[in-house]
Write a protein that holds these residues in place. Sequence first.
Motif, mmCIF file in Angstrom:
data_model
loop_
_atom_site.group_PDB
_atom_site.id
_atom_site.type_symbol
_atom_site.label_atom_id
_atom_site.label_comp_id
_atom_site.label_asym_id
_atom_site.label_seq_id
_atom_site.Cartn_x
_atom_site.Cartn_y
_atom_site.Cartn_z
ATOM 1 N N TYR A 47 9.369 9.512 7.163
ATOM 2 C CA TYR A 47 8.635 8.255 7.042
ATOM 3 C C TYR A 47 7.123 8.473 7.048
ATOM 4 O O TYR A 47 6.622 9.475 7.551
ATOM 5 C CB TYR A 47 8.970 7.324 8.215
ATOM 6 C CG TYR A 47 10.430 7.036 8.425
ATOM 7 C CD1 TYR A 47 11.163 6.335 7.483
ATOM 8 C CD2 TYR A 47 11.067 7.438 9.594
ATOM 9 C CE1 TYR A 47 12.509 6.043 7.690
ATOM 10 C CE2 TYR A 47 12.406 7.157 9.818
ATOM 11 C CZ TYR A 47 13.125 6.464 8.859
ATOM 12 O OH TYR A 47 14.447 6.187 9.076
ATOM 13 N N LYS A 48 6.431 7.464 6.523
ATOM 14 C CA LYS A 48 4.972 7.359 6.642
ATOM 15 C C LYS A 48 4.651 5.932 7.026
ATOM 16 O O LYS A 48 5.137 4.986 6.396
ATOM 17 C CB LYS A 48 4.292 7.703 5.302
ATOM 18 C CG LYS A 48 2.781 7.454 5.279
ATOM 19 C CD LYS A 48 2.046 8.474 6.120
ATOM 20 C CE LYS A 48 0.539 8.161 6.189
ATOM 21 N NZ LYS A 48 0.254 7.080 7.156
ATOM 22 N N CYS A 49 3.849 5.758 8.086
ATOM 23 C CA CYS A 49 3.462 4.415 8.511
ATOM 24 C C CYS A 49 2.082 4.452 9.148
ATOM 25 O O CYS A 49 1.516 5.528 9.387
ATOM 26 C CB CYS A 49 4.488 3.815 9.466
ATOM 27 S SG CYS A 49 4.668 4.718 11.027
ATOM 28 N N ALA A 50 1.558 3.281 9.420
ATOM 29 C CA ALA A 50 0.254 3.138 10.083
ATOM 30 C C ALA A 50 0.089 1.657 10.419
ATOM 31 O O ALA A 50 -0.657 0.929 9.768
ATOM 32 C CB ALA A 50 -0.880 3.626 9.182
ATOM 33 N N ASP A 51 0.778 1.218 11.471
ATOM 34 C CA ASP A 51 0.932 -0.213 11.740
ATOM 35 C C ASP A 51 -0.379 -0.959 11.955
ATOM 36 O O ASP A 51 -0.512 -2.108 11.532
ATOM 37 C CB ASP A 51 1.814 -0.409 12.978
ATOM 38 C CG ASP A 51 3.242 0.056 12.770
ATOM 39 O OD1 ASP A 51 3.449 1.024 12.021
ATOM 40 O OD2 ASP A 51 4.155 -0.539 13.382
ATOM 41 N N LEU A 52 -1.348 -0.324 12.645
ATOM 42 C CA LEU A 52 -2.562 -1.046 13.026
ATOM 43 C C LEU A 52 -3.783 -0.650 12.211
ATOM 44 O O LEU A 52 -4.916 -0.930 12.616
ATOM 45 C CB LEU A 52 -2.847 -0.849 14.523
ATOM 46 C CG LEU A 52 -1.833 -1.465 15.484
ATOM 47 C CD1 LEU A 52 -2.329 -1.355 16.925
ATOM 48 C CD2 LEU A 52 -1.535 -2.928 15.138
ATOM 49 N N THR A 53 -3.573 -0.023 11.069
ATOM 50 C CA THR A 53 -4.712 0.268 10.191
ATOM 51 C C THR A 53 -5.014 -0.943 9.312
ATOM 52 O O THR A 53 -4.259 -1.922 9.291
ATOM 53 C CB THR A 53 -4.428 1.488 9.299
ATOM 54 O OG1 THR A 53 -3.289 1.206 8.484
ATOM 55 C CG2 THR A 53 -4.178 2.728 10.140
ATOM 56 N N CYS B 102 -4.938 9.199 1.825
ATOM 57 C CA CYS B 102 -4.993 7.779 2.172
ATOM 58 C C CYS B 102 -6.438 7.286 2.215
ATOM 59 O O CYS B 102 -7.384 8.077 2.186
ATOM 60 C CB CYS B 102 -4.318 7.536 3.517
ATOM 61 S SG CYS B 102 -5.028 8.518 4.872
ATOM 62 N N ASN B 103 -6.591 5.960 2.331
ATOM 63 C CA ASN B 103 -7.917 5.332 2.343
ATOM 64 C C ASN B 103 -8.436 5.004 3.740
ATOM 65 O O ASN B 103 -9.625 4.740 3.897
ATOM 66 C CB ASN B 103 -7.906 4.047 1.515
ATOM 67 C CG ASN B 103 -7.637 4.294 0.047
ATOM 68 O OD1 ASN B 103 -6.588 3.927 -0.464
ATOM 69 N ND2 ASN B 103 -8.574 4.930 -0.633
ATOM 70 N N TYR B 104 -7.561 4.983 4.710
ATOM 71 C CA TYR B 104 -7.969 4.714 6.089
ATOM 72 C C TYR B 104 -7.292 5.737 6.994
ATOM 73 O O TYR B 104 -6.145 6.127 6.763
ATOM 74 C CB TYR B 104 -7.564 3.297 6.520
ATOM 75 C CG TYR B 104 -8.324 2.221 5.796
ATOM 76 C CD1 TYR B 104 -9.525 1.726 6.299
ATOM 77 C CD2 TYR B 104 -7.847 1.700 4.589
ATOM 78 C CE1 TYR B 104 -10.237 0.745 5.624
ATOM 79 C CE2 TYR B 104 -8.539 0.721 3.908
ATOM 80 C CZ TYR B 104 -9.738 0.244 4.428
ATOM 81 O OH TYR B 104 -10.437 -0.719 3.756
ATOM 82 N N TYR C 271 0.838 -1.205 0.000
ATOM 83 C CA TYR C 271 0.000 0.000 0.000
ATOM 84 C C TYR C 271 0.874 1.256 0.000
ATOM 85 O O TYR C 271 1.848 1.359 0.745
ATOM 86 C CB TYR C 271 -0.936 -0.002 1.209
ATOM 87 C CG TYR C 271 -1.872 1.185 1.239
ATOM 88 C CD1 TYR C 271 -2.747 1.430 0.183
ATOM 89 C CD2 TYR C 271 -1.869 2.072 2.309
ATOM 90 C CE1 TYR C 271 -3.601 2.529 0.200
ATOM 91 C CE2 TYR C 271 -2.716 3.170 2.340
ATOM 92 C CZ TYR C 271 -3.582 3.387 1.275
ATOM 93 O OH TYR C 271 -4.413 4.485 1.283
ATOM 94 N N HIS C 272 0.477 2.205 -0.830
ATOM 95 C CA HIS C 272 1.321 3.384 -1.086
ATOM 96 C C HIS C 272 0.476 4.649 -1.009
ATOM 97 O O HIS C 272 0.102 5.221 -2.037
ATOM 98 C CB HIS C 272 1.955 3.248 -2.473
ATOM 99 C CG HIS C 272 2.978 4.290 -2.792
ATOM 100 N ND1 HIS C 272 2.693 5.631 -2.843
ATOM 101 C CD2 HIS C 272 4.288 4.188 -3.092
ATOM 102 C CE1 HIS C 272 3.773 6.309 -3.160
ATOM 103 N NE2 HIS C 272 4.772 5.448 -3.317
ATOM 104 N N THR D 211 -4.753 -1.128 6.226
ATOM 105 C CA THR D 211 -3.700 -1.235 5.217
ATOM 106 C C THR D 211 -2.370 -0.757 5.815
ATOM 107 O O THR D 211 -1.936 0.369 5.552
ATOM 108 C CB THR D 211 -4.040 -0.403 3.961
ATOM 109 O OG1 THR D 211 -4.368 0.936 4.389
ATOM 110 C CG2 THR D 211 -5.203 -1.001 3.206
ATOM 111 N N PRO D 212 -1.724 -1.588 6.640
ATOM 112 C CA PRO D 212 -0.440 -1.173 7.217
ATOM 113 C C PRO D 212 0.582 -0.905 6.119
ATOM 114 O O PRO D 212 0.587 -1.560 5.074
ATOM 115 C CB PRO D 212 -0.033 -2.368 8.086
ATOM 116 C CG PRO D 212 -0.813 -3.528 7.550
ATOM 117 C CD PRO D 212 -2.092 -2.963 7.029
#
Length: 217
Positions: A181-187, A69-71, A46-47, A189-190
């Motif tokens: 950085y860009k992250c979202a570990d618990l979404t 983003c989507n989430y 996911y990008h 779409t991690p």
Amino acid sequence: MTTPHLSIPYIPELDNVSLEEAIKVLDDRGAHRTVECLNWKSEYPYHPLTAFSVAHSGTHIYIDFFVRCNYLRAVNSENNSPVHQDSCVEFFISPKGQTPYYNFEFNCIGTIHAAKRMDRHTGEPLSDEQLGRVRRLASCGTKPFEELEGMFSWNLIVAIPLDLIGVTYEGSPIDMKANFYKCADLTTTPHFLSWAPISTEQPDFHRPEFFGNITLE
């Protein structure tokens, strides 16, 4: 693997305007880059679109992050809580080009996690007083919320005091190392994106040997 370089322009008047006004200054005169290295594409493809504008005032580094983003998730609202689990942008900087380095992590409501580190497991969290000196303005507001699904565009501007990372600007260029950085570990779409590429088997942002080169002009 090419190490990128970023020249960060000197705009002293940033200290004299509101963060809302600083967004326009950065848009007009800051350096612009994207966070788009998919270092672990097979497992985390996911990008979300992620870009930033950056400049410094001689006393602060100003960064305006923009994300589409989507989430969207912002569960964490306390200082030094695990904001990387939420919709998160991050700035890691090594003032001397080696350890120690500082990790500044922000979720989309501006909650901050930051520390002075030798590595992922060894570090000293910044105090509430120190964290309070990092100015933030989030387009999503400041109230926490559970994950939302849809199409979201958001931005977060931050102003990080240079003396917080032990840097004094005296009018001459300063070379340092950093990554964005860009992250979202618990979404749903991690994802784990970086500005400067990282060559590790698993996602790991705490790798200063892969930081890019930056210069405070």
